[in-house]
Design a protein around this motif. Structure first.
Motif, PDB file in Angstrom:
ATOM      1  N   LEU A 270       0.827  -1.213   0.000  1.00 24.74           N
ATOM      2  CA  LEU A 270       0.000   0.000   0.000  1.00 24.74           C
ATOM      3  C   LEU A 270       0.858   1.258   0.000  1.00 24.74           C
ATOM      4  CD1 LEU A 270      -2.726  -1.085   2.563  1.00 24.74           C
ATOM      5  CD2 LEU A 270      -3.205  -0.221   0.255  1.00 24.74           C
ATOM      6  N   LEU A 271       1.836   1.315   0.909  1.00 25.61           N
ATOM      7  CA  LEU A 271       2.656   2.525   1.012  1.00 25.61           C
ATOM      8  C   LEU A 271       3.500   2.699  -0.255  1.00 25.61           C
ATOM      9  CD1 LEU A 271       3.381   4.927   2.727  1.00 25.61           C
ATOM     10  CD2 LEU A 271       5.011   3.496   3.998  1.00 25.61           C
ATOM     11  N   GLY A 272       4.045   1.587  -0.758  1.00 28.27           N
ATOM     12  CA  GLY A 272       4.836   1.654  -1.989  1.00 28.27           C
ATOM     13  C   GLY A 272       4.007   2.148  -3.169  1.00 28.27           C
ATOM     14  N   SER A 273       2.796   1.642  -3.287  1.00 29.21           N
ATOM     15  CA  SER A 273       1.919   2.052  -4.401  1.00 29.21           C
ATOM     16  C   SER A 273       1.551   3.533  -4.296  1.00 29.21           C
ATOM     17  CB  SER A 273       0.632   1.233  -4.407  1.00 29.21           C
ATOM     18  OG  SER A 273       0.926  -0.126  -4.527  1.00 29.21           O
ATOM     19  N   ALA A 274       1.273   3.979  -3.066  1.00 27.43           N
ATOM     20  CA  ALA A 274       0.887   5.388  -2.877  1.00 27.43           C
ATOM     21  C   ALA A 274       2.057   6.312  -3.235  1.00 27.43           C
ATOM     22  CB  ALA A 274       0.443   5.616  -1.431  1.00 27.43           C
ATOM     23  N   ILE A 275       3.265   5.931  -2.835  1.00 27.05           N
ATOM     24  CA  ILE A 275       4.438   6.769  -3.140  1.00 27.05           C
ATOM     25  C   ILE A 275       4.679   6.787  -4.650  1.00 27.05           C
ATOM     26  CG2 ILE A 275       6.945   6.959  -2.847  1.00 27.05           C
ATOM     27  CD1 ILE A 275       6.519   6.003   0.082  1.00 27.05           C
ATOM     28  N   GLU A 276       4.510   5.639  -5.309  1.00 22.33           N
ATOM     29  CA  GLU A 276       4.667   5.604  -6.770  1.00 22.33           C
ATOM     30  C   GLU A 276       3.640   6.510  -7.443  1.00 22.33           C
ATOM     31  OE1 GLU A 276       7.061   4.366  -8.784  1.00 22.33           O
ATOM     32  OE2 GLU A 276       7.960   4.135  -6.805  1.00 22.33           O
ATOM     33  N   GLU A 277       2.403   6.462  -6.965  1.00 24.57           N
ATOM     34  CA  GLU A 277       1.364   7.321  -7.550  1.00 24.57           C
ATOM     35  C   GLU A 277       1.707   8.797  -7.350  1.00 24.57           C
ATOM     36  OE1 GLU A 277      -2.633   5.999  -7.066  1.00 24.57           O
ATOM     37  OE2 GLU A 277      -3.436   8.036  -7.198  1.00 24.57           O
ATOM     38  N   LEU A 278       2.220   9.104  -6.173  1.00 19.79           N
ATOM     39  CA  LEU A 278       2.597  10.484  -5.864  1.00 19.79           C
ATOM     40  C   LEU A 278       3.697  10.978  -6.802  1.00 19.79           C
ATOM     41  CD1 LEU A 278       2.062  12.701  -3.740  1.00 19.79           C
ATOM     42  CD2 LEU A 278       3.934  11.704  -2.401  1.00 19.79           C
ATOM     43  N   LYS A 279       4.658  10.104  -7.088  1.00 19.83           N
ATOM     44  CA  LYS A 279       5.786  10.493  -7.946  1.00 19.83           C
ATOM     45  C   LYS A 279       5.304  10.957  -9.320  1.00 19.83           C
ATOM     46  CE  LYS A 279       9.515   7.720  -5.993  1.00 19.83           C
ATOM     47  NZ  LYS A 279      10.233   6.428  -6.068  1.00 19.83           N
ATOM     48  N   GLY A 280       4.148  10.454  -9.732  1.00 21.41           N
ATOM     49  CA  GLY A 280       3.619  10.844 -11.033  1.00 21.41           C
ATOM     50  C   GLY A 280       3.012  12.236 -11.055  1.00 21.41           C
ATOM     51  N   SER A 281       2.815  12.845  -9.882  1.00 22.53           N
ATOM     52  CA  SER A 281       2.075  14.108  -9.874  1.00 22.53           C
ATOM     53  C   SER A 281       2.800  15.270  -9.191  1.00 22.53           C
ATOM     54  CB  SER A 281       0.720  13.897  -9.190  1.00 22.53           C
ATOM     55  OG  SER A 281       0.910  13.487  -7.858  1.00 22.53           O
ATOM     56  N   VAL A 282       3.978  15.022  -8.604  1.00 23.86           N
ATOM     57  CA  VAL A 282       4.678  16.126  -7.908  1.00 23.86           C
ATOM     58  C   VAL A 282       6.155  16.143  -8.319  1.00 23.86           C
ATOM     59  CG1 VAL A 282       3.134  16.092  -5.903  1.00 23.86           C
ATOM     60  CG2 VAL A 282       5.222  14.718  -5.876  1.00 23.86           C
ATOM     61  N   ASN A 283       6.849  17.235  -7.940  1.00 20.66           N
ATOM     62  CA  ASN A 283       8.274  17.368  -8.272  1.00 20.66           C
ATOM     63  C   ASN A 283       9.135  16.489  -7.373  1.00 20.66           C
ATOM     64  OD1 ASN A 283       7.709  19.330 -10.159  1.00 20.66           O
ATOM     65  ND2 ASN A 283       7.772  20.962  -8.619  1.00 20.66           N
ATOM     66  N   ARG A 284      10.355  16.258  -7.843  1.00 21.09           N
ATOM     67  CA  ARG A 284      11.274  15.388  -7.098  1.00 21.09           C
ATOM     68  C   ARG A 284      11.784  16.020  -5.801  1.00 21.09           C
ATOM     69  NH1 ARG A 284      12.151   9.928  -8.901  1.00 21.09           N
ATOM     70  NH2 ARG A 284      10.355   9.852 -10.228  1.00 21.09           N
ATOM     71  N   ASP A 285      11.665  17.374  -5.653  1.00 14.64           N
ATOM     72  CA  ASP A 285      12.121  17.999  -4.403  1.00 14.64           C
ATOM     73  C   ASP A 285      11.030  17.970  -3.323  1.00 14.64           C
ATOM     74  OD1 ASP A 285      10.433  19.758  -5.568  1.00 14.64           O
ATOM     75  OD2 ASP A 285      11.791  21.478  -5.519  1.00 14.64           O
TER      76      ASP A 285
END
Ligand SMILES: CC(C)(COP(=O)(O)OP(=O)(O)OC[C@H]1O[C@@H](n2cnc3c(N)ncnc32)[C@H](O)[C@@H]1OP(=O)(O)O)[C@@H](O)C(=O)NCCC(=O)NCCS
Length: 141
Positions: free
Chosen positions: A79-94
């Motif tokens: 769950l946590l891994g999937s949520a972080i992956e989804e987040l990476k698609g919508s925000v900047n790397r910083d």
């Protein structure tokens, strides 16, 4: 997570926390575009969920729980891994991720450390029922 999941989600919430969120609290997050809400399911049964909300350049892990009968099988990690992956698609790397956790909640603290979260502070008496300090943890995206 969908509206139709809320009864099952809330049952897990009630079994997982001494001061559980209400169904309305989940519904509020469902309607918030800045919130990521995911469920893990086996066939039609929900076995866990995660909730993260973004405010500008910081995302807060608001809630994560796995049904007591399905813990320690990798579902929280998924769950946590999937949520972080989804987040990476919508925000900047910083971008930065934060969370609070009861200092006695060793399973959760270990899970977060596995994901690279580090202790960045303490909130005295943050929790009630029972009263307890929160450990504040954070990591970059
Ligand atoms: C925290 C929680 C979501 C973890 O979910 P889970 O599906 O059991 O987690 P996983 O099986 O993916 O375990 C991942 C890691 O977490 C740690 N962990 C999980 N349960 C643990 C336990 N009982 N004791 C020690 N470490 C534990 C371990 O490091 C584990 O990795 P490992 O199995 O390779 O040793 C679950 O215990 C839960 O729902 N707890 C109640 C709700 C809660 O406290 N949420 C956090 C609020 S801040």
């Amino acid at each position: 997570m969908r509206e139709s999941d809320l009864q099952q989600v809330h049952e897990i919430e009630r079994q997982s926390f001494s001061a559980p969120w209400s169904i309305e609290a989940f519904r509020y997050e469902l309607e918030n575009k800045a919130t990521i809400l995911l469920v893990a399911s086996i066939e039609d049964g929900i076995v866990g969920y995660v909730c993260l909300r973004t405010i500008v350049d910081v995302t807060h892990l608001l809630n994560i729980a796995v049904h007591p009968s399905f813990r320690r099988k990798g579902i929280g990690t998924m769950l946590l891994g999937s949520a972080i992956e989804e987040l990476k698609g919508s925000v900047n790397r910083d971008h930065f991720l934060t969370l609070e956790v009861r200092e006695s909640n060793i399973p959760a603290i270990r899970l977060y450390k596995k994901f690279g979260f580090e202790v960045i502070g303490r909130r005295k008496g943050y929790y009630h029922s029972p009263k307890e300090d929160a450990i504040l943890m954070g990591r970059g995206l």
